[in-house]
Design a protein around this motif. Sequence first.
Motif, PDB file in Angstrom:
ATOM      1  N   ALA A 112     -10.056  13.798  17.442  1.00 11.86           N
ATOM      2  CA  ALA A 112     -10.840  14.756  18.835  1.00 11.86           C
ATOM      3  C   ALA A 112     -12.067  14.150  19.199  1.00 11.86           C
ATOM      4  CB  ALA A 112     -11.257  16.101  17.937  1.00 11.86           C
ATOM      5  N   SER A 113     -12.425  12.908  18.586  1.00 15.47           N
ATOM      6  CA  SER A 113     -13.586  12.446  19.442  1.00 15.47           C
ATOM      7  C   SER A 113     -13.106  11.614  20.657  1.00 15.47           C
ATOM      8  CB  SER A 113     -14.321  11.202  18.182  1.00 15.47           C
ATOM      9  OG  SER A 113     -13.314  10.171  18.136  1.00 15.47           O
ATOM     10  N   LEU A 114     -11.725  11.544  20.910  1.00 16.47           N
ATOM     11  CA  LEU A 114     -11.419  11.000  22.025  1.00 16.47           C
ATOM     12  C   LEU A 114     -11.201  11.878  23.285  1.00 16.47           C
ATOM     13  CD1 LEU A 114      -8.282   8.667  20.493  1.00 16.47           C
ATOM     14  CD2 LEU A 114     -10.748   8.070  21.423  1.00 16.47           C
ATOM     15  N   ILE A 115     -11.494  13.252  22.989  1.00 16.51           N
ATOM     16  CA  ILE A 115     -11.320  14.432  24.087  1.00 16.51           C
ATOM     17  C   ILE A 115     -12.101  13.753  25.223  1.00 16.51           C
ATOM     18  CG2 ILE A 115     -12.098  16.432  24.559  1.00 16.51           C
ATOM     19  CD1 ILE A 115     -11.306  17.351  21.677  1.00 16.51           C
ATOM     20  N   GLY A 131      -2.472  10.255  25.051  1.00 23.43           N
ATOM     21  CA  GLY A 131      -2.906   9.444  23.917  1.00 23.43           C
ATOM     22  C   GLY A 131      -1.526   8.515  23.491  1.00 23.43           C
ATOM     23  N   SER A 132      -1.698   7.188  23.804  1.00 28.72           N
ATOM     24  CA  SER A 132      -0.743   6.305  23.627  1.00 28.72           C
ATOM     25  C   SER A 132      -0.646   5.674  22.149  1.00 28.72           C
ATOM     26  CB  SER A 132      -0.153   5.451  24.832  1.00 28.72           C
ATOM     27  OG  SER A 132       0.796   4.624  24.533  1.00 28.72           O
ATOM     28  N   ARG A 208       7.826  15.399  39.212  1.00 25.70           N
ATOM     29  CA  ARG A 208       7.012  16.034  40.342  1.00 25.70           C
ATOM     30  C   ARG A 208       5.929  15.343  40.824  1.00 25.70           C
ATOM     31  NH1 ARG A 208       5.082  20.822  38.361  1.00 25.70           N
ATOM     32  NH2 ARG A 208       5.868  20.569  36.168  1.00 25.70           N
ATOM     33  N   GLY A 209       5.753  14.076  40.588  1.00 27.67           N
ATOM     34  CA  GLY A 209       4.943  13.267  41.340  1.00 27.67           C
ATOM     35  C   GLY A 209       3.337  13.184  40.330  1.00 27.67           C
ATOM     36  N   ALA A 210       3.409  13.555  39.254  1.00 27.76           N
ATOM     37  CA  ALA A 210       1.816  13.768  38.499  1.00 27.76           C
ATOM     38  C   ALA A 210       1.504  12.348  38.304  1.00 27.76           C
ATOM     39  CB  ALA A 210       2.174  14.343  37.268  1.00 27.76           C
ATOM     40  N   ASP A 211       0.307  12.017  38.572  1.00 28.16           N
ATOM     41  CA  ASP A 211      -0.424  10.684  38.133  1.00 28.16           C
ATOM     42  C   ASP A 211      -0.671  10.720  36.909  1.00 28.16           C
ATOM     43  OD1 ASP A 211      -1.712   8.328  38.354  1.00 28.16           O
ATOM     44  OD2 ASP A 211      -3.251   9.171  40.045  1.00 28.16           O
ATOM     45  N   ILE A 212      -0.106   9.832  36.130  1.00 20.78           N
ATOM     46  CA  ILE A 212      -0.075   9.752  34.773  1.00 20.78           C
ATOM     47  C   ILE A 212      -0.936   8.440  34.141  1.00 20.78           C
ATOM     48  CG2 ILE A 212       1.392   9.813  32.627  1.00 20.78           C
ATOM     49  CD1 ILE A 212       3.422  11.094  34.187  1.00 20.78           C
ATOM     50  N   SER A 213      -1.738   8.613  33.326  1.00 21.64           N
ATOM     51  CA  SER A 213      -2.280   7.634  32.676  1.00 21.64           C
ATOM     52  C   SER A 213      -2.173   7.632  31.058  1.00 21.64           C
ATOM     53  CB  SER A 213      -3.955   7.408  33.058  1.00 21.64           C
ATOM     54  OG  SER A 213      -4.011   6.798  34.285  1.00 21.64           O
ATOM     55  N   GLU A 214      -2.561   6.405  30.566  1.00 20.10           N
ATOM     56  CA  GLU A 214      -2.256   6.427  29.105  1.00 20.10           C
ATOM     57  C   GLU A 214      -3.684   5.881  28.598  1.00 20.10           C
ATOM     58  OE1 GLU A 214       1.796   5.837  27.257  1.00 20.10           O
ATOM     59  OE2 GLU A 214       1.685   4.788  29.186  1.00 20.10           O
ATOM     60  N   ILE A 215      -4.242   6.242  27.301  1.00 20.55           N
ATOM     61  CA  ILE A 215      -5.408   5.747  26.622  1.00 20.55           C
ATOM     62  C   ILE A 215      -4.762   5.456  25.147  1.00 20.55           C
ATOM     63  CG2 ILE A 215      -6.988   7.035  27.812  1.00 20.55           C
ATOM     64  CD1 ILE A 215      -7.645   8.773  25.822  1.00 20.55           C
ATOM     65  N   PRO A 216      -5.252   4.496  24.563  1.00 23.39           N
ATOM     66  CA  PRO A 216      -4.964   4.076  23.261  1.00 23.39           C
ATOM     67  C   PRO A 216      -5.458   5.107  22.002  1.00 23.39           C
ATOM     68  CG  PRO A 216      -6.347   2.532  24.037  1.00 23.39           C
ATOM     69  CD  PRO A 216      -6.456   3.458  25.242  1.00 23.39           C
ATOM     70  N   ILE A 217      -4.549   5.317  21.246  1.00 18.77           N
ATOM     71  CA  ILE A 217      -4.873   6.076  20.060  1.00 18.77           C
ATOM     72  C   ILE A 217      -4.381   5.414  18.752  1.00 18.77           C
ATOM     73  CG2 ILE A 217      -5.031   8.150  21.369  1.00 18.77           C
ATOM     74  CD1 ILE A 217      -2.422   8.946  19.904  1.00 18.77           C
ATOM     75  N   GLU A 218      -5.326   5.839  17.704  1.00 15.92           N
ATOM     76  CA  GLU A 218      -4.538   5.501  16.334  1.00 15.92           C
ATOM     77  C   GLU A 218      -3.966   6.671  15.704  1.00 15.92           C
ATOM     78  OE1 GLU A 218      -6.416   4.973  11.964  1.00 15.92           O
ATOM     79  OE2 GLU A 218      -6.903   3.116  13.512  1.00 15.92           O
TER      80      GLU A 218
END
Length: 375
Positions: A112-115, A131-132, A208-218
Motif C-alpha cells: 500500500a505504500s506505493l499508492i 503495478g508490474s 479504447r485508447g487508455a494511456d497505460i503506464s507501469e510501475i515496478p512492484i515486489e
Amino acid sequence: MDIDSINTNFKICFVLPTYNEEENIENIIQQILKEEKNQSKHTFSILVVDDNSTDETQAIVQRYISLNSKIHLVTGQKKGLGDAYKRGFKFALNDLKADLIFQMDSDGQHDASLIPDFVSYIEEGKDVVIGSRFIDGGTTPDFSFSRLLMSKVGNLLVRYVGGITQVKDCTSGYRAIRASYLKELDFSYLSTRGYSFQSSLICDLAWRGADISEIPIEFSSRQGGDSKLALRDQIEFLLNIPRLGFRNLEDFMKYSLVGVSGVFVNLGLYLFLTRYCEISEVVAPLIAIESALISNFILNNFWTFGKRITQSRIRVKFVKFHLVSGFSALINYSAFLTLFLVFGLYDILANLIGIGLAAIVNYLINSNWTWKGNK
C-alpha cells in the motif's frame, strides 16, 4: 484521458475482493487508511466485495464500517474474481461516485505504500497505472520456477493475442484506473468470471485508447490464508485468450477471404509452373508459396486492415507477416503430426484441424501485431 481531471482532487475508491480473508483484511484496511492520512489532497473510500466468506471477514469489515463511514461492504455469491470486480466497480461508480478506482488484493501481497506513486502518474495524465512484476525493478521473490514460467507465458499470450505488447504485466491485480474508462466498460463482453477478467479488462482499456503506464512492484507471498487460484481459473484463462483477439468480425471475414484467395494463387501458380513451365515439383512449391504470401500481404495491407493507422513501414509489416506465417505453418504441421501419429486421426481431417488452428493463430497475431493500430 480526461483533461479536466489532471491535478485535481480525486475521490479514490479501493476495491478489495475477499473470500475468507480474516487474517489479512484488517491489515490492508489499516494500510490504506494510513496512506490517506499521509496526504490531504484526495479522499479515500474502501469497498470490500465479499463472496459470502465462511470465516470472520465480514464481521471484521462491519466493525470498521461502524467506526468509519468511508468503508463499505458489498456481498454476494462466490462466482469468481471477475464477477466480484464487476459488482465492486458498479457500486464504486454509481454509489460512491469515484473518480479513480484501485484494484488491490486483500491478502497483503500488494504494498500500500506505493499508492502515492500510482496517484502521481494519474495526476500527470495517465489513465491506467499497473503495478508490474515484469518490468525493471519488479520482482516475484517467492514464485516457484513453474509458477513464474506459467505467469510469463500467460502474459506473453495475452500481450500478443490481445494486441497490447506495450504492457508487460497483463495479469497484475494491482491497478489504478480512471473511472471515466470504467463507466464505458462493456461488462457483457467481459464475460469471464475468474482471474482471466484481469487480462480481458486491460485489453479492453488498451483497445479504447487508455494511456497505460507501469510501475515496478515486489509481489511477495500472501500474509495469511490460502490462495484462491483454482484449476478452473487457469482453464478459463487459457480458453479466454483467443477471444481477446476477435473484436472485429469484419476484419476477420476479410482476412479469411484473403486466405482463401491465397490457396487459389498457390495451387494455380504451382500447376502453371509444373505443367506449362516444366519447373521441378521440388522448386515450384517454394515459388507458389512465396507468391501466395505476397498476394495475401498486399490484400491484407490495403483491404483487410487498410483503415488502420500503423507506425510500421510496409517493409517491417512484410517481415512480420512472413514470421507469423512461418510460425502458423509450424503450428499447422505440429497439430497434424500430433493428431495423425499420436491419436491416429484420419490424415485429411488432421490436416484440416491443423489448418484451422494455424489460421486462427495467424489472424490473431497479424491483427494485433503486424497491423496493430487504430481499430
